[in-house]
Structures are given as structure tokens and as C-alpha cells.
Design an enzyme around this catalytic site. Structure first.
Site, PDB file in Angstrom:
ATOM      1  N   PRO A  21       0.774  -1.415  -0.096  1.00 35.42           N
ATOM      2  CA  PRO A  21       0.291  -0.399   0.071  1.00 35.42           C
ATOM      3  C   PRO A  21       0.776   0.993   0.295  1.00 35.42           C
ATOM      4  O   PRO A  21       0.565   2.036   1.231  1.00 35.42           O
ATOM      5  CB  PRO A  21      -0.946  -0.282   1.467  1.00 35.42           C
ATOM      6  N   CYS A  22       1.330   1.592  -1.123  1.00 34.49           N
ATOM      7  CA  CYS A  22       1.931   2.790  -1.511  1.00 34.49           C
ATOM      8  C   CYS A  22       1.434   3.851  -0.892  1.00 34.49           C
ATOM      9  O   CYS A  22       1.649   4.992  -0.750  1.00 34.49           O
ATOM     10  CB  CYS A  22       2.782   2.948  -2.007  1.00 34.49           C
ATOM     11  N   HIS A  23      -0.107   3.845  -1.682  1.00 33.76           N
ATOM     12  CA  HIS A  23      -1.054   5.152  -1.600  1.00 33.76           C
ATOM     13  C   HIS A  23      -1.464   5.795  -0.678  1.00 33.76           C
ATOM     14  O   HIS A  23      -1.436   6.372   0.069  1.00 33.76           O
ATOM     15  CB  HIS A  23      -2.243   4.439  -2.308  1.00 33.76           C
TER      16      HIS A  23
END
Length: 176
Positions: free
Chosen positions: A132-134
Site C-alpha cells: 500500500p504505497c498509496h
């Protein structure tokens, strides 16, 4: 050999990649660094890891919180691997800043690290959404730094129940 599968998400087409057993890539069409770890020679084929990944994505985009994880094997340097493992520790529905993530990486490695170096590793995450880089935002509440574009980043955070109105988009440059 590498394998791919095309998935249609509410946010656009996604290419999923595998080494035959593990998930090695997941990119939105047109995103920065699209297919950067994908070999030139690959073929489309349905695999068990793709079935599991599709179930994960269907659950996630359907508003659920997946309680399982496809087997992951993203290719990257040891530093990038460390950053991507740290991303997996960010809880669903929460965010951290690049600076906070850099501090955690420095603590784990027992060495200093910059938010900019961490930002580079976050931006080159080859398994978007699932890693989950967001969920990483700029310091001071800036909404910045997503290879899939800020519109998708905002949509993903909103899907997780995060009030994105508290974030702002910097007018000049990219703040980390």
C-alpha cells in the site's frame, strides 16, 4: 518465465505479473514505472496466484478489507525490499508521512535514511495497491507521490475511509 493477467478495476486497467508462483507486479495502465520489473518475454496465462490476487482486488475494490495476502516476490534492492515490507505494516485506513516511514526504516536498519530515498523506493513499488504505497503522504499533510496518479491515490484512500479533504496538493514540485 513471467506471466501476466489483465484485470479491470474501477480505477482502470491493471496488469498483474507473476513468476509462476508469486505475485511480482501489479501496475495501473499508464502509471509511472509501468512494468519496470517485467521481462520483455512474458505470456498471459491464468495462474493460482492470479486467482488469489483477483479475489483480493475484488474484495478491496468492493469496499472490503482483505484478510489474506497473495504470495509476494517483488524484485528490488535490499533497501527497496525493506521499504516495501514497511509499507505492508501500514494499517488499512491509515496513512504515514514519508518522514515517519524514513524514521522507521532508519530504526530497523540501525542507520540514517532520508525521506527522499524512501520516497524513491515507495515510488518504484512494483506491486501497487496490495503493497500500500498509496498510504504514504507528504509532510504537513500534502497529498503527493503516487506513480498511479493523485486521482487514483485519492480514490484508494477514500475507499479505505480516509478523509482526503485534510490533505492538499502542493502547487510547486513534490514535497516529501
Amino acid at each position: 518465465m513471467q506471466y501476466t493477467y489483465a484485470y479491470r478495476s474501477p480505477l482502470g486497467g491493471i496488469t498483474i505479473a507473476s513468476d509462476g508462483e508469486n505475485l511480482t507486479g501489479l501496475w495501473f495502465e499508464g502509471q509511472r514505472y509501468f512494468g519496470n520489473t517485467l521481462c520483455a518475454e512474458h505470456c498471459e496465462r491464468m495462474l493460482p496466484v492470479f486467482v488469489q490476487t483477483i479475489e483480493w482486488l475484488d474484495c478491496y475494490f468492493g469496499g472490503g478489507k482483505p484478510d489474506f495476502m497473495p504470495s509476494l516476490n517483488p524484485a528490488g534492492t535490499p533497501f527497496r525490499q525493506t521499504v516495501w515490507k514497511a509499507l505492508l505494516q501500514i494499517p488499512y485506513g491509515e496513512t504515514v508521512s514519508y518522514g515517519e516511514l524514513a524514521a522507521e526504516i532508519a530504526r530497523q536498519r540501525g542507520a540514517g535514511g532520508s525521506a527522499r530515498a524512501v520516497g524513491g523506493a515507495v515510488g518504484r513499488n512494483p506491486v501497487s495497491v496490495i503493497i500500500p504505497c498509496h498510504r504514504v503522504v507528504g509532510s504537513g499533510g500534502s497529498l503527493t507521490g503516487y506513480a498511479g496518479g493523485l486521482t487514483r491515490k485519492t480514490a484508494l484512500l477514500t475507499l479505505e475511509g480516509i478523509d482526503t479533504s485534510r490533505f492538499f496538493v502542493p502547487k510547486h514540485g513534490t514535497a516529501l
